[in-house]
Design an enzyme around this catalytic site. Structure first.
Site, PDB file in Angstrom:
ATOM      1  N   LYS A  23       0.833  -1.212   0.000  1.00  0.00           N
ATOM      2  CA  LYS A  23       0.000   0.000   0.000  1.00  0.00           C
ATOM      3  C   LYS A  23       0.870   1.266   0.000  1.00  0.00           C
ATOM      4  CE  LYS A  23      -2.241  -0.989   3.849  1.00  0.00           C
ATOM      5  NZ  LYS A  23      -1.602  -2.263   4.225  1.00  0.00           N
ATOM      6  N   ARG A  98      -9.628   1.206   8.502  1.00  0.00           N
ATOM      7  CA  ARG A  98      -9.290  -0.162   8.873  1.00  0.00           C
ATOM      8  C   ARG A  98     -10.428  -0.834   9.626  1.00  0.00           C
ATOM      9  NH1 ARG A  98      -3.326   0.671   8.882  1.00  0.00           N
ATOM     10  NH2 ARG A  98      -2.211  -1.240   9.323  1.00  0.00           N
ATOM     11  N   ARG A 137      11.931  -5.946   5.411  1.00  0.00           N
ATOM     12  CA  ARG A 137      11.879  -4.626   4.759  1.00  0.00           C
ATOM     13  C   ARG A 137      12.543  -3.529   5.584  1.00  0.00           C
ATOM     14  NH1 ARG A 137       5.374  -3.070   4.743  1.00  0.00           N
ATOM     15  NH2 ARG A 137       5.224  -2.708   6.978  1.00  0.00           N
ATOM     16  N   ARG A 171      11.077  -0.718  10.942  1.00  0.00           N
ATOM     17  CA  ARG A 171       9.989  -0.459  11.878  1.00  0.00           C
ATOM     18  C   ARG A 171      10.019  -1.438  13.046  1.00  0.00           C
ATOM     19  NH1 ARG A 171       4.577   0.242   8.405  1.00  0.00           N
ATOM     20  NH2 ARG A 171       3.800  -0.796  10.262  1.00  0.00           N
ATOM     21  N   ARG A 182      -0.774  -8.336  13.468  1.00  0.00           N
ATOM     22  CA  ARG A 182      -1.269  -7.327  12.516  1.00  0.00           C
ATOM     23  C   ARG A 182      -2.103  -7.997  11.420  1.00  0.00           C
ATOM     24  NH1 ARG A 182       4.217  -4.732  10.975  1.00  0.00           N
ATOM     25  NH2 ARG A 182       3.003  -3.544   9.468  1.00  0.00           N
TER      26      ARG A 182
HETATM   27  P1  AMP Z   1       0.751   0.681   9.102  1.00  0.00           P
HETATM   28  O1  AMP Z   1       1.909   1.616   8.956  1.00  0.00           O
HETATM   29  O2  AMP Z   1      -0.420   1.075   8.236  1.00  0.00           O
HETATM   30  O3  AMP Z   1       1.137  -0.763   8.932  1.00  0.00           O
HETATM   31  O4  AMP Z   1       0.235   0.834  10.606  1.00  0.00           O
HETATM   32  C1  AMP Z   1       1.068   0.523  11.710  1.00  0.00           C
HETATM   33  C2  AMP Z   1       0.228   0.390  12.962  1.00  0.00           C
HETATM   34  O5  AMP Z   1      -0.433   1.650  13.229  1.00  0.00           O
HETATM   35  C3  AMP Z   1      -0.903  -0.615  12.878  1.00  0.00           C
HETATM   36  O6  AMP Z   1      -0.457  -1.937  13.177  1.00  0.00           O
HETATM   37  C4  AMP Z   1      -1.880  -0.073  13.912  1.00  0.00           C
HETATM   38  O7  AMP Z   1      -1.444  -0.373  15.228  1.00  0.00           O
HETATM   39  C5  AMP Z   1      -1.750   1.423  13.726  1.00  0.00           C
HETATM   40  N1  AMP Z   1      -2.692   1.950  12.713  1.00  0.00           N
HETATM   41  C6  AMP Z   1      -2.383   2.517  11.494  1.00  0.00           C
HETATM   42  N2  AMP Z   1      -3.488   2.904  10.852  1.00  0.00           N
HETATM   43  C7  AMP Z   1      -4.535   2.563  11.642  1.00  0.00           C
HETATM   44  C8  AMP Z   1      -5.951   2.683  11.522  1.00  0.00           C
HETATM   45  N3  AMP Z   1      -6.522   3.223  10.424  1.00  0.00           N
HETATM   46  N4  AMP Z   1      -6.718   2.224  12.545  1.00  0.00           N
HETATM   47  C9  AMP Z   1      -6.163   1.677  13.651  1.00  0.00           C
HETATM   48  N5  AMP Z   1      -4.835   1.524  13.832  1.00  0.00           N
HETATM   49  C10 AMP Z   1      -4.021   1.962  12.847  1.00  0.00           C
END
Ligand code: AMP
Length: 228
Positions: A23, A98, A137, A171, A182
């Site tokens: 994404k 989400r 990554r 990360r 996740r």
């Molecule tokens: P990402 O960078 O999109 O993989 O997000 C990393 C982490 O941020 C996720 O595992 C969640 O803990 C939190 N997070 C990111 N976006 C959301 C969202 N829209 N709703 C809830 N938690 C989020």
């Protein structure tokens, strides 16, 4: 939330898919090709954690465990960012919504300014293979270019091909155990959004297991159609 300073015609795109589906990579491509602003709630939340804001303090432990941060915190950080002037060019949402609650809140927020979603693009991948993809990554901390130990290494070890920086970051939540949580959160809480957008006639599906550039072209074709 109020997106009323944004023109009715500004495109709003959503990229759906499990962690590791690409994404972020594809949102960056769309940002360059179409002049849209990439909005990653993950990036916004990591920024809030690093800055030590109230929202960041509340989100930190949940993110480390691989769970979903509460809708109220996510909507707060997103609406703050959406109200900034650059978003008037149109946005590509990466990692948001989400949950069904977030999707409904987004619909309501867009309705205020007479906008609606142009497309929700589901990046279809083999979820099991995502663990491997994520675990290797890393990203250039200066220009944001993404790399992978196996699939996309830097030409010179530890040096960004794009900008020459040696400031590579991984990360904290990209370890195998957190990735499993996740993926669970995705399947339980986010995957139902595919039906949500399908029912609205806004869903497009893209096979996202292949070549990054070819996937980018498939996505660009969809975006060209829905923004024409
Ligand atoms: P990402 O960078 O999109 O993989 O997000 C990393 C982490 O941020 C996720 O595992 C969640 O803990 C939190 N997070 C990111 N976006 C959301 C969202 N829209 N709703 C809830 N938690 C989020």
């Amino acid at each position: 939330m109020d997106g009323s300073n944004h023109p009715e015609t500004a495109p709003v795109l959503i990229l759906l898919g499990p962690p590791g589906a690409g994404k972020g990579t594809q949102a960056r491509v769309l940002q360059e090709k179409f002049g849209l602003v990439q909005l990653s709630t993950g990036d916004l939340l990591r920024g809030a954690v690093a800055a030590g804001t109230k929202a960041g303090k509340e989100a930190k432990a949940v993110m480390e465990a691989g769970g979903l941060v509460s809708d109220s915190i996510v909507l707060e950080v997103l609406s703050d960012r959406l109200s900034e002037p650059d978003c008037a060019a149109g946005v590509v949402l990466d990692g948001f919504p989400r949950t069904t609650g977030q999707a409904e809140a987004l619909d309501e927020m867009l309705a205020v300014s007479g906008q609606k979603i142009n497309a929700a693009i589901a990046l279809e991948v083999d979820n099991v293979k995502m663990v491997l993809r994520i675990a290797g990554r890393f990203t250039c901390g200066d220009c944001g270019e993404g790399y992978h130990d196996t699939f996309k290494p830097t030409t010179t070890d530890g040096v960004c091909d794009g900008c020459g920086s040696t400031n590579m970051t991984r990360r904290a939540d990209d370890n195998a155990q957190t990735v499993m949580s996740r993926l669970d959160a995705y399947q339980l809480q986010t995957e139902p959004l595919i039906s949500y957008y399908d029912a609205k006639g806004a869903l497009s599906r893209v096979d996202a297991m292949g070549d990054i550039e070819a996937i980018g072209q498939s996505i660009a074709q969809i975006v060209s159609k829905v923004t024409a």
